[in-house]
Design a protein around this motif. Structure first.
Motif, mmCIF file in Angstrom:
data_model
loop_
_atom_site.group_PDB
_atom_site.id
_atom_site.type_symbol
_atom_site.label_atom_id
_atom_site.label_comp_id
_atom_site.label_asym_id
_atom_site.label_seq_id
_atom_site.Cartn_x
_atom_site.Cartn_y
_atom_site.Cartn_z
ATOM 1 N N ALA B 48 0.811 -1.219 0.000
ATOM 2 C CA ALA B 48 0.000 0.000 0.000
ATOM 3 C C ALA B 48 0.845 1.269 0.000
ATOM 4 C CB ALA B 48 -0.941 -0.005 1.203
ATOM 5 N N GLY B 49 2.156 1.143 -0.168
ATOM 6 C CA GLY B 49 2.989 2.325 -0.373
ATOM 7 C C GLY B 49 3.371 3.068 0.892
ATOM 8 N N ARG B 50 3.122 2.454 2.057
ATOM 9 C CA ARG B 50 3.469 3.144 3.288
ATOM 10 C C ARG B 50 4.946 2.958 3.607
ATOM 11 N NH1 ARG B 50 1.525 1.721 9.128
ATOM 12 N NH2 ARG B 50 1.589 3.736 10.158
ATOM 13 N N PRO B 70 0.887 6.234 -1.037
ATOM 14 C CA PRO B 70 -0.481 5.811 -0.728
ATOM 15 C C PRO B 70 -1.506 6.661 -1.491
ATOM 16 C CG PRO B 70 0.791 6.033 1.283
ATOM 17 C CD PRO B 70 1.665 6.518 0.172
ATOM 18 N N PHE B 74 -4.257 5.288 -4.003
ATOM 19 C CA PHE B 74 -5.676 5.575 -3.774
ATOM 20 C C PHE B 74 -6.353 5.898 -5.100
ATOM 21 C CE2 PHE B 74 -8.978 8.766 -3.317
ATOM 22 C CZ PHE B 74 -9.806 8.230 -2.349
ATOM 23 N N ARG B 80 -6.630 0.564 1.745
ATOM 24 C CA ARG B 80 -6.325 -0.369 2.828
ATOM 25 C C ARG B 80 -6.898 0.160 4.138
ATOM 26 N NH1 ARG B 80 -1.104 0.573 5.492
ATOM 27 N NH2 ARG B 80 -1.515 -1.360 6.570
ATOM 28 N N PHE B 82 -6.377 -0.272 8.600
ATOM 29 C CA PHE B 82 -5.286 -0.511 9.537
ATOM 30 C C PHE B 82 -5.662 -1.537 10.598
ATOM 31 C CE2 PHE B 82 -4.420 3.651 7.790
ATOM 32 C CZ PHE B 82 -3.048 3.588 7.543
ATOM 33 N N HIS B 86 -7.804 3.580 12.320
ATOM 34 C CA HIS B 86 -7.448 4.989 12.307
ATOM 35 C C HIS B 86 -8.703 5.807 12.040
ATOM 36 C CE1 HIS B 86 -2.876 4.758 11.352
ATOM 37 N NE2 HIS B 86 -3.236 3.801 12.169
ATOM 38 N N GLU B 87 -8.734 7.007 12.607
ATOM 39 C CA GLU B 87 -9.866 7.866 12.312
ATOM 40 C C GLU B 87 -9.426 9.312 12.458
ATOM 41 O OE1 GLU B 87 -9.799 6.039 15.218
ATOM 42 O OE2 GLU B 87 -9.444 7.769 16.522
ATOM 43 N N PHE B 88 -10.196 10.240 11.911
ATOM 44 C CA PHE B 88 -9.960 11.662 12.145
ATOM 45 C C PHE B 88 -10.739 12.010 13.405
ATOM 46 C CE2 PHE B 88 -9.808 11.602 7.324
ATOM 47 C CZ PHE B 88 -8.433 11.525 7.288
ATOM 48 N N GLY B 89 -10.025 12.026 14.526
ATOM 49 C CA GLY B 89 -10.693 12.086 15.813
ATOM 50 C C GLY B 89 -11.499 13.343 16.062
ATOM 51 N N ARG B 162 -15.166 3.691 4.749
ATOM 52 C CA ARG B 162 -14.328 4.608 3.989
ATOM 53 C C ARG B 162 -14.061 4.079 2.581
ATOM 54 N NH1 ARG B 162 -10.754 5.170 7.910
ATOM 55 N NH2 ARG B 162 -11.870 6.887 8.856
#
Ligand SMILES: Nc1ncnc2c1ncn2[C@@H]1O[C@H](COP(=O)(O)OP(=O)(O)O)[C@@H](O)[C@H]1O
Ligand SMILES: [Mg+2]
Lengths: 337, 262
Positions: B48-50, B70, B74, B80, B82, B86-89, B162
Motif C-alpha cells: 500500500a505504499g506506506r 499511498p 488511492f 487499505r 489498519f 485509524h480515524e480523524f478524531g 471509507r
C-alpha cells in the motif's frame, strides 16, 4: 476607594493592556508555529525570521506608499502595506518549501532532521532580512499614536493614575480577533480547513484518502505567511522593528505554542497570553500599584520588580522547561513533543 | 489483479518480509493468515505504499506500482485499512466518510472563496452518500458522533465504510475482526461479501478468526516468518501440516487443532 481605583488603573496601564497586546502578538506567532507542527510535523526555527521578513517587506511597501503620499488616516499606513508583505512572504515560504522542505518530505525525513533543516533556513532568512532592510532599528508606525493619552484620561476621570491606550494596542487586539476568527472559521467550516485538520489528526489516514498532501502543505504555508507577517507587523507597530529582536521572539513564541500544546490552535492562543502575562508580571516594577494600595507606612521603598526586563526571556524559558517537565503535551492536549 | 514478486522488507538486520511471492486474483476474497509477527502487516504496508520495499516488485493489473505513494495508489483504486483502526478524531463519523473522495471542489482556496455554491452542492451529495454507507453498515445512529468516541469495533466498520465512499478496485483489510464482537464481525463479513458481489471489490483480508476466514475467503494464503508457507482453499489449508506447525509454535494451538480435527 480612590486609591483602589488608582491602583486598578495603574495595573491596567502597566500590566494588563501591554500584556494583552503582547499576548495577542505572541498568539499569532504561536499559531503559525503550531500549524506547521500539526501539519508538517516539525518545529520551525525559521519562524521568527519569517516574521522579520514579512515585516521588512511590509515596511518597504509602507515607505513606498508614504513616498507616494498614500496614507490610512489615523491608522498606520503599514496596515495598507500588510497584504503585500503577506503575499511576498507567501512566495518566499512556498519557494522554500519547493526547494528545501519538499525534498525532505519525499525522503520521509524524521522530524528532528526537519528541525535542523529549518535552522539552516533560519540563517538564510536571517541574512536575507538584513540584506533587504539592514540591521538597524526601524520605526514605521504613523497615524495617530494614542486613542487616549494618560493626561486626557486623568482629566476625564479626575484620577491620579493615568491610562494611556495606544493606537497600536487597539489595532493589535482588533486585528488578532479578526485573524483568529477567520482562521477558526477556515479550519472548522471549509473543506480545505478540514483537510488540514484531517492531516493533523491522522496523517497516515489522510494520505490514504483523496486528500492531496501537497495542496494541504501549500495552504498551510499560505496561512503561516499571513499569520507570521501579521504578527510581525503588529509587534513592530507596537514596539519597533529590528531583525535581531524578531529572531529573539522565537523563544517566547515557542514557549507559547508548547505551553498551549503544540499542534493545538486554541492552545497557541492560550499559551500566548500565559507567556505574555507571566513575562510582564515578572518584569514589572510593582511599586506604583502597591503604593496606591498599601497604607503609607507600608509603602515599598524598592521597585518591587521580580526580574529586571533584561531577563524577560528567562521567563519564557522557565515556562518552557516547567511545561516540558510536568505536562509535555501542554495545557490543552497537543501532540506530544 | 495484484502480483507480488519476491518481496523483501528488512528492518535493520531483521527480515520482516523475506522473499514473499503471491497473487491476488481479481474478484476474489483472499485470506491472509499467519502467526503474529509473520510479516502480514508489513506486507500490506509495502503493497500500500506506506513503506518502501528492500527489494522485489508489486504489480497491479500488470503495471509496476512498487514505491508509489499511498495517495497515488488511492487514485488507482487500491485502498487499505489498519490493524488498529485509524480515524480523524476531531470530526464526526459522517465527516470522516465525507473526507474520502478525491478532488473535491472545496479543496482549493480559489473555490473556497469563489465557488461556494458548487462546494455546498457537492457536500450535500457526499453527506447523502455517507449516510447510505452508514446505513449499509448498520451504524446510522453514529453519524453525528465524534469519531474518537466510538468503540474499536465501530471504528473498524468506519474503516470499511471509507472504502465504500469511492469505487475501489482492491481493498486490503488488516485484522478486520480484532477487538470486534461476534455480531459486529458478522456485519463486517456480510458487508465484505456484498461489496464483493455487488460492486466487484477484490479483497485481501488478514484475520485470525478461522471461522470467519473459512466462511469468506478463497483462496487462503499462509505466511510465516516473512515467507509464504502455503496457499489454497480454506479447508485445504487447515489440514496442511506445515501450517499447523507454524501455528503450534506460536501457541495458537487450540484454535488450529479444532480447525484441523473438525
Ligand atoms: N517499523 C518496524 N521496525 C522494526 N520492526 C518492525 C517494524 N514493523 C514491523 N516490524 C517487525 O516485523 C515483524 C512482522 O511484523 P508484522 O508485519 O506486524 O506482523 P503480523 O502483522 O504478521 O503480525 C515483527 O517482528 C515486527 O516486530
Ligand atoms: Mg499485523
Amino acid at each position: 476607594m480612590v486609591d483602589f481605583l488608582n491602583a486598578i488603573v495603574a495595573l491596567l496601564n502597566y500590566v494588563i493592556v501591554p500584556a494583552t497586546s503582547y499576548g495577542a502578538q505572541l498568539a499569532l506567532g504561536a499559531l503559525g508555529v503550531t500549524l506547521i507542527y500539526g501539519i508538517l510535523r516539525f518545529s520551525n526555527f525559521a519562524h521568527g525570521d519569517t516574521m522579520a521578513f514579512g515585516t521588512a517587506i511590509t515596511i518597504l511597501v509602507t515607505w513606498l506608499f508614504q513616498s507616494w503620499g498614500i496614507g490610512f488616516g489615523p491608522l498606520p499606513t503599514a496596515l495598507l502595506a500588510l497584504p503585500f508583505g503577506i503575499a511576498v512572504t507567501a512566495l518566499l515560504l512556498l519557494g522554500t518549501d519547493r526547494v528545501v522542505y519538499r525534498f525532505y518530505r519525499r525522503q520521509k525525513a524524521a522530524p528532528v532532521i526537519l528541525v535542523i533543516v529549518s535552522m539552516g533556513v533560519m540563517f538564510i532568512m536571517n541574512g536575507l532580512v538584513r540584506f533587504v532592510i539592514g540591521v538597524q532599528e526601524q520605526n514605521f508606525a504613523d497615524g495617530a499614536r494614542f486613542v487616549i493619552t494618560a493626561t486626557q484620561f486623568r482629566n476625564l476621570t479626575g484620577l491620579d493614575a493615568g491610562l494611556a491606550v495606544r493606537t497600536s494596542t487597539v489595532i493589535t487586539v482588533v486585528t488578532a480577533v479578526i485573524v483568529v476568527a477567520a482562521l477558526f472559521w477556515f479550519l472548522n467550516k471549509t473543506r480545505s480547513g478540514k483537510s488540514m485538520r484531517a492531516f493533523s489528526d491522522n496523517e497516515d489516514l489522510a494520505l490514504l484518502s483523496g486528500i492531496n498532501p501537497e495542496r494541504v502543505v501549500m495552504i498551510t504555508w499560505l496561512l503561516v505567511a499571513a499569520l507570521a507577517t501579521t504578527a510581525g507587523v503588529l509587534y513592530g507597530l507596537d514596539k519597533s522593528f529590528k531583525p535581531f529582536t524578531y529572531y529573539q521572539l522565537l523563544l517566547p513564541i515557542f514557549a507559547s505554542a508548547v505551553v498551549g500544546g503544540l499542534g493545538n490552535p486554541v492552545g497557541a492562543i492560550l499559551g500566548g497570553f500565559v507567556v505574555a502575562f507571566s513575562e510582564v508580571t515578572f518584569t514589572y516594577a510593582w511599586k506604583k500599584v502597591l503604593t496606591y494600595l498599601l497604607p503609607t507606612s507600608l509603602a515599598p521603598d524598592s521597585l518591587v520588580q521580580l526580574l529586571s526586563t533584561d531577563y524577560k526571556f528567562a521567563v519564557s524559558f522557565a515556562i518552557l522547561v516547567v511545561v516540558l517537565l510536568f505536562k509535555p503535551t501542554g495545557l490543552l492536549k497537543g501532540k506530544s513533543v | 489483479m495484484i502480483v507480488v514478486e519476491d518481496l523483501h522488507k528488512h528492518f535493520g538486520g531483521f527480515h520482516a518480509v523475506d522473499g514473499a511471492s503471491l497473487e491476488i486474483r481479481k474478484g476474489s476474497i483472499t485470506g491472509l493468515i499467519g502467526p503474529n509477527g509473520a510479516g502480514k502487516t508489513t506486507l500490506f504496508n509495502v503493497i500500500a505504499g506506506r513503506l518502501p520495499p528492500t527489494s522485489g516488485r508489486v504489480l497491479m493489473d500488470g503495471e509496476d506500482i512498487t514505491g508509489l505513494t499511498p495517495h497515488e495508489l488511492f487514485h488507482k483504486g487500491l485502498l487499505r485499512t489498519f490493524q488498529i483502526a485509524h480515524e480523524f478524531g476531531s470530526m464526526t463519523v459522517r465527516e470522516n466518510l465525507m473526507m474520502v473522495p478525491a478532488q473535491q471542489h472545496g479543496e482549493t482556496l480559489w473555490n473556497t472563496w469563489f465557488r461556494r455554491g458548487a462546494i455546498a452542492a457537492q457536500e450535500r451529495a457526499l453527506a447523502k452518500k455517507a449516510d447510505e454507507v452508514l446505513e449499509f453498515l448498520t451504524i446510522s445512529h453514529l453519524a453525528n458522533q465524534k469519531a474518537s468516541q466510538i468503540s474499536g469495533g465501530q471504528k473498524k466498520l468506519l474503516e470499511l465504510g471509507r472504502t465504500m465512499m469511492v469505487e475501489a478496485k482492491i481493498v486490503f483489510l488488516d485484522e478486520v475482526g480484532a477487538g470486534v464482537n461476534r455480531t459486529l464481525l458478522n456485519t463486517i463479513g456480510d458487508a465484505i461479501v456484498r461489496l464483493n458481489k455487488e460492486r466487484g471489490y477484490t479483497f485481501c483480508v488478514i484475520e485470525h478468526d478461522m471461522d470467519f476466514i473459512g466462511r469468506l475467503c478463497d483462496p487462503v494464503i499462509v505466511m510465516a516468518e516473512g515467507k509464504v508457507l502455503a496457499q489454497g482453499s480454506a479447508a485445504h489449508i487447515m489440514e496442511n501440516e506445515a501450517v499447523i506447525e507454524a501455528y503450534l509454535g506460536r501457541g495458537l494451538k487450540n484454535k488450529t487443532k479444532a480447525g484441523a480435527t473438525a
